[in-house]
Design a protein around this motif. Structure first.
Motif, PDB file in Angstrom:
ATOM      1  N   GLY A  31       0.804  -1.213   0.000  1.00  0.00           N
ATOM      2  CA  GLY A  31       0.000   0.000   0.000  1.00  0.00           C
ATOM      3  C   GLY A  31       0.837   1.263   0.000  1.00  0.00           C
ATOM      4  O   GLY A  31       0.299   2.359   0.161  1.00  0.00           O
ATOM      5  N   ALA A 240     -13.733   3.154  -1.735  1.00  0.00           N
ATOM      6  CA  ALA A 240     -12.712   3.659  -0.823  1.00  0.00           C
ATOM      7  C   ALA A 240     -13.342   4.075   0.500  1.00  0.00           C
ATOM      8  O   ALA A 240     -12.782   3.837   1.576  1.00  0.00           O
ATOM      9  CB  ALA A 240     -11.980   4.838  -1.461  1.00  0.00           C
ATOM     10  N   ALA A 439      -7.391   3.897  -4.198  1.00  0.00           N
ATOM     11  CA  ALA A 439      -7.517   2.942  -3.095  1.00  0.00           C
ATOM     12  C   ALA A 439      -8.780   2.106  -3.263  1.00  0.00           C
ATOM     13  O   ALA A 439      -8.788   0.904  -2.991  1.00  0.00           O
ATOM     14  CB  ALA A 439      -7.531   3.689  -1.762  1.00  0.00           C
ATOM     15  N   ALA A 450      -5.080  -1.634   0.167  1.00  0.00           N
ATOM     16  CA  ALA A 450      -5.881  -0.423  -0.030  1.00  0.00           C
ATOM     17  C   ALA A 450      -6.043   0.331   1.284  1.00  0.00           C
ATOM     18  O   ALA A 450      -5.934   1.554   1.340  1.00  0.00           O
ATOM     19  CB  ALA A 450      -7.249  -0.794  -0.598  1.00  0.00           C
TER      20      ALA A 450
END
Lengths: 466, 604
Positions: A31, A240, A439, A450
């Motif tokens: 990430g 997200a 994300a 994410a």
């Protein structure tokens, strides 16, 4: 629980196609944000725009490859959805709420009896890209879906249909629709009175868009990239928001996020409320994720819309001539860059006002009704007062001065108007690296990465953090 | 869009009303009650503060015969007997006739109820001065249309604790509007605030008001936080909430008392802790009632010994469910109190208070959350939360159930009648749940068992009454019906829409508003207009004012229309069962308006 996190050498490229810029983001399996790039792109040059952006990115980030790309499409903002249900106050309303999360624009919503009187000309004018049919609780009214299907068949056309009503009626509905168009059958949007399920409808609309709409008609493109599109970009932003909410277990601040996405043409509001809270218990559908799109509120194409709505909805008395001219300039010149402090102040005002108006429309109000039984207070719509954080995304928030205050002042304004928006003291985070959509896209295959990306990038530089 | 209807526009300014109260109070001298004089203090509040230091337990009783002379005679006998038996009694709530809440000139013509009437200032003065017992005014004073007159008369006589702010939700038969009643309340509070330095306290016996119908003690605490804010911070009264008659669980009872103490920032000693009244039952033996009373007061006294607040204690007379207690009944209750106190003094240190503290903390945390939500929401609804009058009107109009549903700190849970799991369940809620169990038990005992499984029912209450619906839904679900519960205050349009979506076989509507016939007719008309014909069952109070007859029994007329009136949940189950028996596996539908009415199902 041990978090499943990929290897750092595992580079994924996330891209957003279909707006004036192709945007790419490279992250590793942990990430970590490795790099970003941007290339101006017209709708007919998706491939060259993408190639330019990828080349830029590859210069900064070793390991970037065209083979590991997940894309979203901003073009889906133009997706036209129509809803047909049974009772306007129940399945029509629930169908609308479910469809609104999918990343398109609702161009029509009909109760069954109304739908049966719609004529072909009016239907052609609506020109929906996808139609959602619902009606009846599971085990309840089974005649509504086949009747809606028959009426739709009579109206003609071949646009894809998502059926999300009483599942007992699917076999008969299928006999009506078979062979006329692509049809997806998913879980009922209202399986029981007051219970809203939207995940399957949302996914089905997304799939119908990708399979049958992208690359066809208004969305026609010669690009082979279209095949790599996983979802519409607004849907990625809502995903997200859901990723953020799932962080709430360890970081309560993220538990009930509201995301404000102010773009050039639209203002999207996404919110994720806890599934079991009580304020809306009478309504039953106050929980879960929700997205609304305000097509008249934006920084450029819709700048004049912000001015008009601010007057109509009582935020300002009237628009000064110089401000009106400044808004017109933006509406015409989508690439307008504010060069003076005054122009920057106007952008700030636009961003704050679009945020306040968008949130007020997304949220409900406590309505007082007087009747035989006395006074009744009905929380209509969504109650965002217990939102844990407001996240602002969209280019404007990266550029205006003190974006956090712009958002907080918008919350204050909307609160004064009686809307159930987050309280003005709610922490505000700004998506300065503009990765929220990425994300969401990453979350479909690597939710842990994410979440880490979101956590790392959404640091609040000025509010709530010393 | 939001504020219309909750508070009217052009209300008088609260500060003017408070000043009017203060001006009226300036014209009267605060009296000196015999009880206070005999104890060398200026007022009862001061004496209560002393007992916190000395560890004395003070005792409270209720008494109110038709007039002060009659009441004085009975009280005199109580005091004599108490003296003879060495029992302690300190204060008496002179339970008033509801007519005392009316303007003085309207009282004589109004319908007599039980309780005392103070006809003249001499009556008030006598109550404070004739005997060595402290009178308190708990009923139909502050909060009623006559709040100002009664408060001034009580102050003049020398009453120390004047109530009852919790009765602001009461209605009076003289047509006074809620706005005028709340204006009177604010003026009366202004008068009491002006006498704060003389030890005059605004009493609020919370179990008389909304708190008795809350399902969560943390909502009750939020309610007290609201009233404390209105009375103390906005108007300047010494505010003392007290409680007790609806509390059966000793842990909850003591925890709630400590929670009230936690929010008592002005350190005003509470009036009393009332004995558990709701647990006493006419069907119980007096011995069984005595066991309940003794246990209840034992824990209340132990709590006072461990955490003294100056609150008086109250042993409920064991005969209370049977009759208005006699002098002998009251004296006997004081004996139970004395014996409990002796044992409590020897043993209170053995009690582990930790579970009580833990519950207290939950109540306080939840109460503060609920209070904050309520204030935020009122502000969103356009109510000026810095204005006492607006707050009183708005919260009264919202009503207890809505306040609790809208602002609760509890987590959502559909198995509870109000849709949330309380932070600290009240005994009111426990009784609702017990009632559900009782009806489920009685249905289970029916042989042969009713066969209603698979029938689909839309259930709703047309008004705020929720218990009938709660029991009905539980029973129908238990019997295998598919129930679509729309909740309370549901209008007929919503019922029709839900019946259409669910293709319901039946609609069950609860109504208590005395409009049963009109409501049923309207529902049937709307269903017919929508082209659907579920069987319609109506339960609750099946009356309506008809020409020539007030509150007439409208059940026969409802049957004529094609609805099925049901007196009990059991009756509705039987009617559903007979519908099915009459027509095979699918219950018969109601014929539409144009079909032959003779075919309509009627209840057995």
């Amino acid at each position: 629980m041990v978090a499943r996190v990929g290897s750092p050498s595992d580079v994924v490229v996330l891209g957003d196609l279909g707006s004036t810029y192709t945007k790419l983001v490279a992250v590793d399996g942990c990430g970590d944000l490795l790099g970003q790039s941007l290339a101006p792109t017209s709708r007919h040059e998706l491939d060259s725009g993408f190639a330019a952006a990828l080349e830029q990115l590859a210069d900064d980030v070793p390991g970037v490859s065209a083979r590991r790309v997940i894309l979203s499409s901003s073009a889906a903002g133009g997706l036209r959805l129509a809803i047909v249900g049974l009772e306007p106050s129940l399945t029509v309303r629930f169908g609308r709420m479910a469809a609104a999360t999918a990343g398109g624009r609702i161009v029509g919503a009909f109760g069954l009896s109304e739908f049966e009187t719609v004529d072909g000309g009016a239907w052609d004018d609506l020109a929906p890209d996808v139609v959602v049919l619902t009606g009846g609780t599971d085990g309840g009214e089974a005649g509504a879906l086949p009747r809606a299907a028959a009426a739709l068949r009579a109206l003609g056309g071949r646009c894809p249909v998502v059926v999300a009503g009483n599942q007992d009626a699917y076999a008969t509905t299928q006999r009506v629709l078979d062979g006329t168009r692509p049809v997806r059958y998913v879980a009922n949007v209202m399986p029981r009175i007051g219970v809203l399920t939207l995940d399957e409808v949302r996914a089905a609309i997304r799939d119908a868009f990708i399979e049958h709409v992208m690359g066809h008609g208004r969305f026609a493109s010669a690009s082979s990239l279209v095949g790599n599109v996983a979802m519409p970009t607004p849907d990625a932003v809502l995903s997200a928001a859901e990723q953020l909410a799932s962080l709430g277990h360890s970081e309560p601040m993220f538990g009930n996020p509201v995301v404000v996405d102010v773009g050039g043409a639209t203002t999207d509001i996404h919110s994720v409320l806890p599934r079991a809270r009580t304020l809306a218990s009478g309504a039953g559908f106050g929980a879960g994720p929700r997205r609304t799109v305000e097509a008249d509120l934006g920084m450029r194409e819709s700048a004049e819309g912000v001015g008009a709505a601010a007057v109509d909805e009582g935020w300002i008395r009237d628009l000064d001539e110089p401000v009106a001219a400044a808004l017109s300039r933006r509406t015409v010149d989508r690439g307008f860059v504010p060069g003076t402090p005054t122009e920057r102040a106007i952008d700030s005002w636009l961003a704050g006002t679009a945020t306040g108006l968008g949130l007020s429309r997304h949220a409900g109000v406590l309505q007082v009704q007087a009747g035989v039984g006395g006074i009744r207070v009905v929380p209509t719509g969504r109650d965002l007062r217990r939102a844990s954080v407001v996240v602002a995304t969209g280019g404007v928030f990266r550029h205006v001065d003190d974006a956090e205050s712009v958002v907080s002042e918008a919350l204050e304004g909307a609160t004064e108007k009686g809307a159930l928006v987050p309280t003005p003291s709610t922490p505000v985070l700004v998506d300065r690296s503009y990765v929220l959509w990425a994300a969401g896209l990453l979350g479909t295959s690597r939710p842990d990465a994410a979440r880490l990306l979101l956590k790392q990038q959404l640091v609040a530089p000025s509010r709530g953090v010393a | 869009m939001t504020a219309d209807g909750l508070v009217p526009r052009d209300l008088p300014a609260t500060e003017d009303l408070v000043r009017r109260g203060a001006d009226l109070a300036a014209e009267v001298e605060t009296g000196w009650a015999t009880y206070a004089r005999n104890r060398g203090v200026r007022n009862e509040r001061q004496y209560k503060e002393q007992t916190i230091e000395t560890g004395e337990i003070t005792y409270y009783i209720n008494l109110g015969l038709k007039s002060w002379p009659e009441t004085r005679s009975a009280l005199g006998r109580v005091l004599d007997e108490a003296h003879r038996l060495d029992l302690r009694v300190d204060r008496v709530s002179l339970t008033a006739d509801r007519r005392m809440g009316l303007a003085p000139h309207a009282r004589a013509a109004a319908i007599e109820e039980t309780g005392i009437m103070f006809w003249t200032q001499e009556d008030w003065d006598g109550a404070a001065r004739d005997l060595d017992i402290m009178p308190i005014l708990n009923d139909h004073a502050v909060g009623s249309p006559a709040g100002v007159e009664n408060a001034l008369a009580a102050i003049t006589a020398g009453f120390g604790y004047i109530g009852n702010l919790s009765q602001v939700n009461y209605g009076y038969p003289d047509g006074t509007s809620d706005v005028d009643q709340m204006i009177a309340t604010v003026v009366a509070m202004g008068a009491i605030a002006a006498k704060r330095a003389d030890g005059v306290v605004l009493d609020s016996y919370t179990d008389d008001g909304f708190c008795a119908s809350f399902h969560d003690a943390s909502t009750s605490l939020a309610w007290c936080l609201l009233h404390r804010y209105i009375a103390d911070e906005l108007i300047g009264c010494a505010y003392a909430p007290s409680y007790g008659s609806t509390f059966a669980d000793p842990v909850l009872k003591q925890a709630f008392g400590l929670a009230l103490d936690t929010i008592n920032t002005s350190r005003v000693p509470p009036s009393l802790t009332h004995g558990d009244t709701n647990s006493l039952r006419p069907e119980y033996s007096l011995d069984r009632n005595a066991a309940i009373v003794t246990t209840d007061i034992y824990f209340t006294i132990a709590n006072q010994l461990a955490h003294p607040t100056g609150s008086a204690v109250h042993p409920t007379p064991v005969t209370e469910p049977h009759r208005i207690p006699t002098v002998e009944d009251i004296v006997q209750s004081l004996e139970l109190g004395r014996e409990a106190e002796r044992r409590a003094r020897d043993t209170y240190h053995l009690i582990d208070w930790d579970p009580v503290y833990e519950l207290r903390d939950r109540i306080v945390t939840g109460g503060r959350q609920t209070y904050q939500r309520m204030m935020d929401a009122l502000s969103v609804m356009g109510v000026d939360t810095g204005d006492a009058l607006q707050l009183l009107i708005a919260t009264r109009r919202l009503g207890a159930e809505q306040i609790e549903r809208l602002f609760t700190a509890g987590e959502a849970d559909a198995t509870y009648p109000r849709g949330f799991q309380p932070v600290a369940a009240t005994d009111t809620l426990k009784r609702a749940r017990d009632n559900r169990e009782r009806v489920l038990g009685s249905i289970a005992a029916i042989d042969p068992a009713p066969d209603v499984a698979g029938i689909s029912v839309v259930a709703a209450s047309g008004d705020i009454h929720e218990y009938g619906l709660y029991v009905l839904v539980a029973v129908l679900e238990e019997l295998g019906c598919t129930v679509h519960n729309l909740g309370t205050s549901v209008d007929n349009d919503r019922i029709v829409a839900a019946a259409a979506e669910t293709a319901a076989d039946a609609v069950a509507l609860s109504t208590y508003n005395g409009m049963a016939l009109s409501l049923s007719a309207d529902l049937l008309r709307r269903l017919d207009a929508r082209g659907i014909h579920p069987q319609v069952f109506v339960g609750g109070r099946l009356t309506e004012d008809l020409e020539g007859e007030k509150s007439a029994d409208v059940r026969p007329l409802m049957t004529e229309l094609g609805a099925v009136p049901c007196d009990t949940v059991e009756a509705m189950v039987a009617a559903l069962d007979s519908m099915r028996t009459a027509s095979g596996p699918i219950p018969s539908q109601r014929p539409s308006a144009d079909a032959d009415r003779a075919g309509a199902a009627t209840p057995r």
